[in-house]
Write a protein that holds these residues in place. Structure first.
Motif: not given
Ligand SMILES: Cc1cc2nc3c(=O)[nH]c(=O)nc-3n(C[C@H](O)[C@H](O)[C@H](O)COP(=O)(O)OP(=O)(O)OC[C@H]3O[C@@H](n4cnc5c(N)ncnc54)[C@H](O)[C@@H]3O)c2cc1C
Lengths: 731, 266
Positions: B152-156, B166-169, B181-185, B187-193
């Motif tokens: 689960e990876q998000f960039q920008g 614990g789910a997050f947008e 806009v994405a929803t993730c159920s 952790a674990p996840a990667v967020c590149g800010w």
């Protein structure tokens, strides 16, 4: 390795890693963080305020007031406090406060003064207050912790009064305290009347520590009292001082006419035969306070000199860029004004002065950190040894000092704590006024040089690095907290302390030793100059002027003051050398740090050499003036003057020693039969007993050999050093 | 639901310095690199502030800062970063500049993360910058995630809003100044800010003092990682400045705007 050295001298401007080593705080992480947090405030908010023009008004505006919150957030306000009071540095804080003042003054010394004056207002309570006073005021000056809802109290220190009362002469107090009411068995209520002049932080202070004298037979002597803004009576902040400088601090001439409980007397009081006896008179409190804060002020001016280097370098390099015929690659484009030797040499002088003054200032601040805990233990130690009362203590300390002198001279460690106190105290009593006097006075002169190097730009508000402001601001640093005359007066006493002089003798040997190991540092030049100074002091202490009047005495400021000035040059140059040696020693321990530091060591060594030559020059000039200047020049009327004779005497001898007359006329001053003589003021001066001076002085002059080569090398390095692309704060 | 947030942050040279690429014996680098002051990579710094903010809102959460950088430089940078927010440090001693190889760097970071004692992979959020201010490859964090098996990876990323379960947008930057806009159920996840939305916290030596108790020992323990310098540097030049100066008076704002638009279109 990327970035292999092109040259083994200066490659970039010195960074924090270099300064931490030189100023000895590599292992003090709190101090390093404090440097960063105050730098953030200085190069952020403070720079924006100055660039935005807040210096144009004398009033304390909301923009200026935003400084206080920034100080609170950055830990600068609480710096003064011990951890149990909400601070974060345990133990002495002189060095930490100096670092903060240095960082703030790198951009604007008014901002530094604003923060320092708050500490100054609190200092009498901190140094001499009763436990209750300390607990009450220290807690209130601590910024609120998360979750707390209260205002931070700010203090001001009020000594100076409207003319003709206290200024340099702190004894001429007009502020008065009397007893307004003394209920039977209760606490007396005091009436305080005090007018202040030039009081910093007065635009917003919630409490003031004020010096007052007794106007009542029932109060003995003088004292300092705490006044609060809500006390009954008049707490008038007065008009803003129309100062030309330090506009980021608030200065006003307040008027107080207040009723306060006697518990506000700083340090408390006792009652004897119906008379209130304050625990400390005002000068006792002031002495304890200024002794520390004056070092901080000295470092403000050092910061400015060092902060001037980068803007001047950038100005010099880019001076001709943009001109049609000045194309990249040409010397005029790349070097600009740095093609001219004088521009480089003058910048070297500024840099060398900045280094010397910072080294002297920080060394002194560290020394006070060493002294503080022993000073606090001193009374207990004396008590343990059964010594009670001020006079007995003074006598005991003098004896301890005398006993320690052989060890001091030999440079052997001193184990006895009391003896260590006596030595540190003697040295601190010289170094503190030396820092205040030399760093600010000579610093102001050199800031003028820095302004000059920027041409017309230098004297405008737009000058990068605010150099014009920094120059004029320096004059205030030389003035407040005791102007130069006060520092010279103090030095002229403390520098004759036998314990200090024993230490000084050991320092001479130390410098000779360094000179032997590191000839390029100028340590040997300095040792010769120190020897000359010491000889001159001893000579002047015994000598009289042409009329037989004693030379070295307090009323003869023409003798004592210049000699004090000369000493400061020596001290500054000494500490500068020691800091460079420290850098070299640490670089020798680690290959990685050596890679970073070796170029700096080379360059700073050359700066030391340059500065030692300046110091020697000053000492030579001053001592020669003092040693010769108080004798009357021999006159042609005085045929008995040494080296003077009549033609008759010469000719008589010529009959016995053929050729004598001709030789004598070229070596001595001869008055011919018709009364004529060589065209000069009188026979040449041949004062008996000054041969030692002459030989010491000429030895010292010889020791200056090589210093100009060092200056040329350092100047060359300035043409190569890489500077940042852009300044790191707006201007 | 609490998180174990690991922020990967490198160092970059202070951007105000003169940064001149040169070829050294060990590969490409900057002129006088060893002497230049560094700062924490600004993209990663945003990630750190967001991580601390998130951790504060979710009691029981913890923040680690993992940094691959020359130890001596990292120590200097910590004197600022440690004053910002509370965190634990995992230091890996190695080069940090725009020329280190991104995959080797990611491997060293992933190894360091995997070795953190007490780290619960089920609660793990790997944060960092979506790119660095020096290499700007935008690949390191993805590879760190892959190596740790996090898909689960998000960039920008500009915002992460966590729900009660614990789910997050997640708001991710896309073209045209818009967000996806994405929803993730969870952790674990990667967020590149990207920049996030928080101010840089002011320096506070008090916070620093708290951090220092663990940071300095962690720095002493930093293991050395061998990370090769990638590629070769040919030449660099500052873009030439073009200046067409025209002094115009009394032009309306609309006319000025119109002229700028036309100039951009050219
Ligand atoms: C902006 C600013 C802020 C200040 N902040 C504060 C503050 O917060 N609290 C406070 O109490 N004060 C403060 N002061 C006052 C400051 O400390 C005094 O101005 C300073 O001590 C000098 O006193 P004076 O101005 O009365 O000078 P004077 O006493 O008139 O001295 C002027 C000159 O006379 C000569 N002179 C005087 N006495 C002697 C002597 N014995 N021997 C030789 N020469 C002598 C010297 O050349 C001296 O420089 C501030 C001043 C300014 C300008």
């Amino acid at each position: 390795m990327p970035g292999t050295p092109e040259t083994d001298s200066l490659r970039t401007l010195p960074g924090d890693d270099i300064r931490q080593v030189m100023w000895r705080f590599t292992d003090k992480f709190t101090h390093q963080m404090l440097v960063q947090s105050s730098r953030g405030v200085a190069r952020g908010l403070v720079a924006r305020l100055v660039a935005g023009g807040v210096r144009e008004t004398h009033e304390w505006t909301p923009e200026k007031a935003s400084l206080l919150q920034a100080f609170d957030e950055a830990g600068i306000t609480a710096l003064y406090l011990d951890p149990d009071m909400g601070g974060f540095i345990d133990g002495p804080k002189n060095f930490a406060m100096s670092l903060v003042a240095f960082e703030l003054s790198w951009v604007d010394a008014g901002a530094a003064t604003c923060s320092m004056a708050g500490h100054l207002g609190l200092a009498p309570i901190h140094e001499k207050g009763t436990p209750e006073q300390r607990a009450f005021y220290l807690a209130r000056t601590c910024p609120p912790q998360p979750g707390e809802d209260r205002q931070t109290w700010r203090g001001a220190f009020c000594l100076t009064e409207p003319i003709p009362y206290v200024g340099v002469e702190t004894g001429l107090l007009n502020g008065k305290v009397s007893i307004k009411e003394w209920p039977e068995g209760g606490e007396p209520l005091l009436q305080v009347e005090k007018r202040g002049r030039f009081i910093t932080n007065m635009g917003f202070a919630n409490f003031v520590t004020a010096a007052v004298d007794s106007a009542d037979d029932r109060i003995k002597g003088s004292c300092m009292v705490i006044l609060e803004e809500t006390d009954p009576g008049l707490f008038d902040r007065g008009p803003a001082t129309r100062k030309l400088v330090h506009q980021l601090s608030s200065t006003r001439d307040p008027v107080f006419s207040l009723t306060v409980p006697a518990s506000r007397i700083i340090g408390g009081y006792t009652v004897k035969d119906g008379v209130i006896i304050p625990a400390f008179d005002h000068s006792g409190v002031i002495e304890a306070v200024f002794r520390r804060t004056r070092v901080t002020v000295g470092l403000m001016t050092s910061a400015k000199l060092l902060s001037a280097i980068e803007p001047v370098l950038r100005y010099q390099r880019t001076r001709f860029r943009g001109g049609e015929s000045v194309t990249p690659g040409t010397a005029r484009y790349e070097l600009g004004l740095q093609q001219r030797e004088d521009a480089l040499h003058r910048l070297i002088d500024i840099w060398a002065t900045g280094e010397a003054s910072a080294s002297l200032g920080f060394a002194t601040a560290r020394l006070f950190d060493d002294l503080d805990p022993i000073e606090r233990r001193k009374d207990a130690i004396l008590a343990e040894r059964g010594i009670r009362g001020d006079r007995a203590a003074m006598k005991a300390l003098a004896a301890v000092g005398q006993q320690a002198i052989p060890s001091i001279k030999a440079g052997t460690p001193i184990d006895d704590e009391l003896a260590r106190f006596v030595v540190l105290d003697a040295v601190a009593s010289v170094l503190c006024p030396a820092v205040k006097l030399w760093n600010t006075g000579q610093g102001a002169t050199m800031m003028r040089e820095a302004v000059s190097l920027m041409g017309g730009y230098g004297i405008t508000e737009d000058c990068p690095g605010f150099l014009g402001y920094k120059w004029t601001d320096a004059q205030l640093e030389a003035t407040y907290e005791g102007p130069e005359a006060v520092q010279r007066r103090q030095l002229s006493v403390t520098m004759t302390n036998e314990v200090f002089l024993a230490q000084f003798e050991q320092w001479i040997r130390e410098m000779r030793g360094i000179g032997a190991r590191k000839p390029g540092t100028g340590a040997c030049t300095l040792a010769s100059a120190m020897t000359l100074w010491l000889w001159t002091l001893h000579h002047l202490q015994k000598a009289t002027d042409a009329d037989g009047a004693k030379l070295y005495k307090s009323s003869r400021q023409g003798v004592t003051f210049p000699l004090a000035d000369a000493l400061c040059w020596l001290l500054a140059a000494r500490f500068q050398i020691l800091d460079v040696l420290e850098l070299e020693a640490r670089a020798a321990e680690s290959a990685e740090f050596h890679e970073t530091a070796h170029g700096f060591t080379r360059f700073f060594t050359d700066l030391c050499h340059v500065q030692s030559a300046h110091a020697a020059g000053e000492v030579g000039r001053i001592t020669a003036e003092l040693v010769y200047g108080y004798n009357r020049h021999p006159s042609w009327d005085d045929v008995c003057a040494a080296g003077c004779c009549t033609a008759q005497e010469v000719d008589d001898l010529d009959t016995l020693i053929p050729g004598y007359a001709a030789t004598a006329r070229s070596y001595a001053d001869v008055i011919e039969a018709d009364g004529s003589h060589a065209p000069k003021a009188g026979p040449c001066v041949r004062l008996p007993g000054l041969q030692t001076f002459q030989s010491l002085r000429s030895r010292m002059d010889g020791c200056i050999t090589g210093t100009r080569l060092a200056k040329d090398r350092a100047a060359e390095a300035l043409t190569k050093v890489m500077i940042p692309e852009a300044p790191d704060y707006p201007a | 639901m609490e998180f174990h947030i690991v922020v990967c942050a490198g160092l970059v040279p202070d951007p105000l310095q003169t940064l001149e690429p040169v070829m050294g014996p060990a590969g490409p680098g900057l002129k006088n690199e060893a002497l230049l002051p560094s700062v924490i990579d600004p993209w990663a710094a945003h990630a750190l502030f967001e991580a601390a903010h998130l951790a504060r809102a979710r009691p029981g959460s913890k923040v680690w800062l993992v940094s691959l950088a020359p130890k001596a430089k990292l120590q200097q940078v910590l004197m600022v970063v440690a004053q910002k927010v509370p965190f634990d440090l995992v230091a890996v001693d190695g080069p940090a500049n725009g020329f280190t190889d991104a995959s080797a760097c990611a491997a060293a970071l992933a190894d360091a993360i995997a070795a953190i004692p007490g780290l619960d992979r089920q609660k793990l959020l790997v944060f960092g910058g979506w790119e660095s201010a020096s290499r700007a490859a935008g690949t390191t964090l993805q590879m760190v995630g892959e190596r740790l098996g996090i898909t689960e990876q998000f960039q920008g990323v500009d915002a992460v809003t966590v729900g009660a379960d614990g789910a997050f947008e997640v708001l991710e930057r896309i073209e045209g100044g818009r967000h996806q806009v994405a929803t993730c159920s969870g952790a674990p996840a990667v967020c590149g800010w990207a920049t996030g939305s928080l101010h840089e916290p002011p320096n506070s030596p008090q916070v620093g003092m708290m951090n220092m108790r663990t940071l300095m020992p962690a720095l002493q323990k930093a293991r050395a990682a061998s990370v090769p310098l990638a590629g070769a540097f040919g030449a660099a030049a500052v873009p030439s400045a073009r200046r067409d100066t025209r002094v115009v008076k009394d032009m309306s704002p609309d006319a000025i705007a119109q002229e700028i638009v036309e100039w951009i279109r050219q």
